[in-house]
Design an enzyme around this catalytic site. Sequence first.
Site, PDB file in Angstrom:
ATOM      1  N   TYR A   1      42.631 -10.370   6.112  1.00  0.00           N
ATOM      2  CA  TYR A   1      41.537 -11.008   6.908  1.00  0.00           C
ATOM      3  C   TYR A   1      42.200 -11.217   8.395  1.00  0.00           C
ATOM      4  O   TYR A   1      41.573 -10.826   9.173  1.00  0.00           O
ATOM      5  CB  TYR A   1      40.917 -12.293   6.144  1.00  0.00           C
ATOM      6  CG  TYR A   1      39.977 -12.935   7.007  1.00  0.00           C
ATOM      7  CD1 TYR A   1      40.369 -13.888   8.077  1.00  0.00           C
ATOM      8  CD2 TYR A   1      38.735 -12.620   7.014  1.00  0.00           C
ATOM      9  CE1 TYR A   1      39.359 -14.603   8.849  1.00  0.00           C
ATOM     10  CE2 TYR A   1      37.706 -13.291   7.798  1.00  0.00           C
ATOM     11  CZ  TYR A   1      38.365 -14.256   8.884  1.00  0.00           C
ATOM     12  OH  TYR A   1      37.218 -14.898   9.302  1.00  0.00           O
TER      13      TYR A   1
ATOM     14  N   GLU B   1      12.262 -15.590 -23.395  1.00  0.00           N
ATOM     15  CA  GLU B   1      12.053 -14.494 -22.243  1.00  0.00           C
ATOM     16  C   GLU B   1      13.408 -14.185 -21.687  1.00  0.00           C
ATOM     17  O   GLU B   1      14.437 -14.826 -21.958  1.00  0.00           O
ATOM     18  CB  GLU B   1      11.123 -15.350 -21.214  1.00  0.00           C
ATOM     19  CG  GLU B   1      12.037 -16.573 -20.929  1.00  0.00           C
ATOM     20  CD  GLU B   1      11.163 -17.603 -20.117  1.00  0.00           C
ATOM     21  OE1 GLU B   1      10.875 -17.459 -18.915  1.00  0.00           O
ATOM     22  OE2 GLU B   1      11.109 -18.702 -20.797  1.00  0.00           O
TER      23      GLU B   1
ATOM     24  N   LYS C   1      16.828 -13.752 -19.282  1.00  0.00           N
ATOM     25  CA  LYS C   1      17.153 -14.584 -18.374  1.00  0.00           C
ATOM     26  C   LYS C   1      17.638 -13.565 -17.137  1.00  0.00           C
ATOM     27  O   LYS C   1      18.304 -12.962 -17.084  1.00  0.00           O
ATOM     28  CB  LYS C   1      18.586 -15.105 -18.807  1.00  0.00           C
ATOM     29  CG  LYS C   1      19.304 -16.119 -17.983  1.00  0.00           C
ATOM     30  CD  LYS C   1      20.439 -16.902 -18.564  1.00  0.00           C
ATOM     31  CE  LYS C   1      20.762 -17.903 -17.778  1.00  0.00           C
ATOM     32  NZ  LYS C   1      21.631 -17.704 -16.304  1.00  0.00           N
TER      33      LYS C   1
ATOM     34  N   ASP D   1      18.875 -12.458 -13.644  1.00  0.00           N
ATOM     35  CA  ASP D   1      20.191 -12.710 -12.872  1.00  0.00           C
ATOM     36  C   ASP D   1      19.911 -12.568 -11.477  1.00  0.00           C
ATOM     37  O   ASP D   1      20.020 -11.663 -10.648  1.00  0.00           O
ATOM     38  CB  ASP D   1      21.200 -11.714 -13.148  1.00  0.00           C
ATOM     39  CG  ASP D   1      22.442 -11.913 -13.010  1.00  0.00           C
ATOM     40  OD1 ASP D   1      22.780 -13.176 -12.386  1.00  0.00           O
ATOM     41  OD2 ASP D   1      23.379 -11.202 -12.870  1.00  0.00           O
TER      42      ASP D   1
ATOM     43  N   TYR E   1       9.000 -19.054 -14.040  1.00  0.00           N
ATOM     44  CA  TYR E   1       9.301 -19.374 -15.531  1.00  0.00           C
ATOM     45  C   TYR E   1       9.085 -20.806 -15.746  1.00  0.00           C
ATOM     46  O   TYR E   1       9.590 -21.430 -16.643  1.00  0.00           O
ATOM     47  CB  TYR E   1      10.457 -18.803 -16.108  1.00  0.00           C
ATOM     48  CG  TYR E   1      11.822 -18.836 -15.339  1.00  0.00           C
ATOM     49  CD1 TYR E   1      12.175 -20.179 -15.105  1.00  0.00           C
ATOM     50  CD2 TYR E   1      12.503 -18.127 -14.499  1.00  0.00           C
ATOM     51  CE1 TYR E   1      13.452 -20.496 -14.161  1.00  0.00           C
ATOM     52  CE2 TYR E   1      13.471 -18.051 -13.546  1.00  0.00           C
ATOM     53  CZ  TYR E   1      14.123 -19.527 -13.450  1.00  0.00           C
ATOM     54  OH  TYR E   1      15.151 -19.599 -12.871  1.00  0.00           O
TER      55      TYR E   1
ATOM     56  N   LYS F   1      23.292 -15.630 -24.285  1.00  0.00           N
ATOM     57  CA  LYS F   1      23.976 -14.431 -23.270  1.00  0.00           C
ATOM     58  C   LYS F   1      24.327 -13.137 -24.068  1.00  0.00           C
ATOM     59  O   LYS F   1      24.434 -13.184 -25.219  1.00  0.00           O
ATOM     60  CB  LYS F   1      25.112 -15.010 -22.589  1.00  0.00           C
ATOM     61  CG  LYS F   1      25.104 -16.180 -22.035  1.00  0.00           C
ATOM     62  CD  LYS F   1      24.012 -16.335 -20.923  1.00  0.00           C
ATOM     63  CE  LYS F   1      24.839 -15.800 -19.445  1.00  0.00           C
ATOM     64  NZ  LYS F   1      25.638 -16.683 -18.863  1.00  0.00           N
TER      65      LYS F   1
ATOM     66  N   CYS G   1      58.577 -24.786  -9.915  1.00  0.00           N
ATOM     67  CA  CYS G   1      57.290 -24.641  -9.049  1.00  0.00           C
ATOM     68  C   CYS G   1      57.801 -23.535  -8.185  1.00  0.00           C
ATOM     69  O   CYS G   1      58.488 -23.537  -7.192  1.00  0.00           O
ATOM     70  CB  CYS G   1      56.858 -25.853  -8.343  1.00  0.00           C
ATOM     71  SG  CYS G   1      55.423 -25.651  -7.212  1.00  0.00           S
TER      72      CYS G   1
ATOM     73  N   CYS H   1      57.172 -25.495  -4.278  1.00  0.00           N
ATOM     74  CA  CYS H   1      58.109 -26.630  -3.806  1.00  0.00           C
ATOM     75  C   CYS H   1      59.233 -26.492  -4.415  1.00  0.00           C
ATOM     76  O   CYS H   1      60.240 -27.384  -4.181  1.00  0.00           O
ATOM     77  CB  CYS H   1      57.432 -27.907  -3.826  1.00  0.00           C
ATOM     78  SG  CYS H   1      57.073 -28.394  -5.489  1.00  0.00           S
TER      79      CYS H   1
ATOM     80  N   CYS I   1      53.978 -28.616 -12.136  1.00  0.00           N
ATOM     81  CA  CYS I   1      54.939 -28.710 -11.292  1.00  0.00           C
ATOM     82  C   CYS I   1      55.076 -30.257 -11.011  1.00  0.00           C
ATOM     83  O   CYS I   1      53.918 -31.214 -11.061  1.00  0.00           O
ATOM     84  CB  CYS I   1      54.288 -28.293 -10.024  1.00  0.00           C
ATOM     85  SG  CYS I   1      55.036 -28.982  -8.474  1.00  0.00           S
TER      86      CYS I   1
ATOM     87  N   CYS J   1      54.740 -31.487  -3.141  1.00  0.00           N
ATOM     88  CA  CYS J   1      54.381 -30.327  -3.527  1.00  0.00           C
ATOM     89  C   CYS J   1      53.276 -29.956  -2.389  1.00  0.00           C
ATOM     90  O   CYS J   1      52.071 -30.427  -2.647  1.00  0.00           O
ATOM     91  CB  CYS J   1      53.981 -29.828  -4.899  1.00  0.00           C
ATOM     92  SG  CYS J   1      53.716 -28.089  -4.842  1.00  0.00           S
TER      93      CYS J   1
HETATM   94  S1  IVH Z   1      14.545 -21.922 -17.437  1.00  0.00           S
HETATM   95  C1  IVH Z   1      15.690 -26.655 -17.208  1.00  0.00           C
HETATM   96  N1  IVH Z   1      14.226 -19.628 -17.520  1.00  0.00           N
HETATM   97  O1  IVH Z   1      19.435 -19.554 -15.358  1.00  0.00           O
HETATM   98  C2  IVH Z   1      15.658 -25.191 -17.460  1.00  0.00           C
HETATM   99  N2  IVH Z   1      16.002 -20.170 -16.218  1.00  0.00           N
HETATM  100  O2  IVH Z   1      21.537 -20.827 -16.474  1.00  0.00           O
HETATM  101  C3  IVH Z   1      15.110 -24.375 -16.196  1.00  0.00           C
HETATM  102  N3  IVH Z   1      17.254 -18.322 -15.071  1.00  0.00           N
HETATM  103  O3  IVH Z   1      19.295 -22.299 -12.964  1.00  0.00           O
HETATM  104  C4  IVH Z   1      15.715 -22.978 -16.527  1.00  0.00           C
HETATM  105  N4  IVH Z   1      16.032 -16.725 -15.731  1.00  0.00           N
HETATM  106  O4  IVH Z   1      18.538 -19.774 -12.054  1.00  0.00           O
HETATM  107  C5  IVH Z   1      14.846 -20.413 -17.095  1.00  0.00           C
HETATM  108  N5  IVH Z   1      13.803 -17.416 -17.760  1.00  0.00           N
HETATM  109  C6  IVH Z   1      14.504 -18.103 -17.286  1.00  0.00           C
HETATM  110  C7  IVH Z   1      15.556 -17.950 -16.424  1.00  0.00           C
HETATM  111  C8  IVH Z   1      16.288 -18.960 -16.048  1.00  0.00           C
HETATM  112  C9  IVH Z   1      17.254 -16.981 -15.281  1.00  0.00           C
HETATM  113  C10 IVH Z   1      18.323 -18.948 -14.294  1.00  0.00           C
HETATM  114  C11 IVH Z   1      17.894 -20.296 -13.470  1.00  0.00           C
HETATM  115  C12 IVH Z   1      18.528 -21.587 -13.844  1.00  0.00           C
HETATM  116  C13 IVH Z   1      19.994 -20.791 -14.703  1.00  0.00           C
HETATM  117  C14 IVH Z   1      20.396 -21.596 -15.797  1.00  0.00           C
END
Ligand code: IVH
Length: 718
Positions: free
Chosen positions: A47, A127, A129, A131, A238, A326, A432, A435, A456, A462
Amino acid sequence: MANAKSPVETLTEEEAAAELAFLAAEIARHDELYHGQDAPEISDADYDALKRRNEEIEARFPALVRDDSPSRRVGSAPLATFAPITHARPMLSLDNTFSDEDVRDFVASVYRFLGRLPDDSIAFTAEPKIDGLSMSIRYENGRLVTAATRGDGTTGENVTANVLTIAEIPNRLPAGVPAVVEVRGEVYMAKSDFLALNEKMAAEGRQTYVNPRNTAAGSLRQLDAAVTASRKLRFFAYAWGEMSAMPADTQYGMIEVLKSWGFPVNPMTQRLFRVDDIINHYREIGLARPDLDYDIDGVVYKVDELALQERLGFRSRSPRWATAHKFPAEQAFTTVERIDIQVGRTGALTPVARLTPVTVGGVVVTNATLHNADYIEGIGNSGERIREEDHDIRVGDTVIVQRAGDVIPQVLDVLMEKRPAEAHRYEFPKTCPVCGSHAVRERHEKTGRLDSVTRCTGGFVCRAQAVEHLKHFVSRNAFDIEGLGAKQVDFFFEAEDPSLTIRTAPDIFTLEKRQASSLTKLENIDGFGKVSVRKLYDAINARRSIALNRFIYALGIRHVGETNAKLLARAYGTYEAFATAMKEAEGLSGEAWNDLNNIEGIGEVVARAIVEFYKEPRNLDVLGRLLEEVTPEAAEAVVVSSSPVAGKTVVFTGSLEKMTRDEAKAMAERLGAKVAGSVSKKTDLVVAGPGAGSKLDKAKEFDVEVIDEDGWFELIKG
Ligand code: IVH
């Protein structure tokens, strides 16, 4: 464009202009990666080399200096500044589950908590999740008024102008919606839009983006909403935050309502009743995953009935009524080029494998943590084998690396048939590397086992520990001082001039004063400027008053992360009360010590670490100086003030018949009471079911009020 390596003296004016344009964009990108996303792609040295090259070219062609030149930019951190927004209801995260067994456990825990029999039927929704980035969008009288990122869950950034440019998010809701509606969901970029954007970038000879998620994040955190508008962002709803009225009484029903209001909702959402069906749906979504036009990293399960969600409530950071299942992590082969040792804030020596760059699940991985000496050998945290014998990790080895979500990549195993003949066992350093102090593995007092971490022993001597301490102190969830990022901390720490050095936290707050009477002016130093220096002082001064939990977290006491800091702040209320109690607990016995251990969630190891911290004269000295500059605010009473048990210490004993013990505890805590395991003079109330024994006797002895379960429900009805 000229080769970046060609000497500056040989550049033509045209080549210089082109390279300056490239450097401006490139350095800005690295600034954003470093400061905005905490995900640097290049080393500090690389950088600096870019910045130097930029300056050298500018020195030769002063007329070509660009308006957006990195040398003109303030503090080298062009952070987008958005006003903070405190969420009306916190935005929580989800617990993760990784196996079918975990999912069965989750479902069983819901049944257990609610005291339901296995053949009862509880509905769940499942449902994908998504990303992306979670967003909370607030409507008042049907009009979009604010949109905020999740931030730390309590406070996010106001990105309303940007969100208004997202076509999929309605700016107005149909007539008849409740007066206050907060819709929550995920902003994301479609894979196809991401690829198209990257093709365009490549065609223009510009740097391409890493993945849709980061690109979506970058696009949203643009001060110029026109940039957001030019990127196609999308949305799935959601969840919800504050609602002045609830239009449905199930999760599934709410999703249908959100859809009818014009929000995109995920078509793969289903309502299911049996664990096997839930797991089946997970597999189906997994199979569909490669063909979806957006990234997903798992499946979210939620208890469908909102009344049950309410009863189940929350742990510190996540709801008991939901979990994220997951998808398995992605893996790839690469080689270990080097093993480096990093020294952390607490002196822990962490070995890091430098890898030949390899793409794992769409992200280039160059480093993987090796955790500790045992891990390199193939031994896990409890002394168990995690790899076959002889599969120790060596420089030159071909290894399998794994990346799961945002977690730091891991080295899983070694391909023995590829091990070079000359590869030799890695020798973990005994001193270490920063240090030179001895590095030791402590022995656990009780088990007698060697700690897995090599530490350390240099402590404050340090430099690495001291610098990491400062970085922690200014970090986002601690003091969060804008313009004082990792790079600047390094600079101030190394600075020789006494009007510039920052070696301990209080020095941050005396910087402006020291500078006022000094001839070495910060604003004349490379990377700073008049404006950025002013901004830095303002950012520092803005933190002279700070929430107690942030203050405690910032101290960097071992084992005291954000959650524990919040527990402590809540339990003691003011800094004075906390500090006094910690000094009184010095002997690890007596009332103050017992109180500390009685805080729900604070175990003995944590308690000990805090008390030890307050015994160290050096810490007290730093704290003393810090408190001359900074005032920790009294913790906000999180208690529901209207609740008749708010602030009281309650003990549940005997067998409860109308609620499970977990539920009782959660209920009491939700109402602002503290739940203790044993009766003492400090107990306000004992709720006794049939068969209560010694605790009931104790209650009589201390003259504590005793009620039964019915009495409890009567009481909390108010
Ligand atoms: S429910 C209180 N539903 O996952 C619970 N979260 O790891 C509210 N996310 O911060 C979250 N898809 O950004 C929910 N179908 C889904 C989701 C979802 C993605 C994300 C969300 C949350 C994070 C938690």
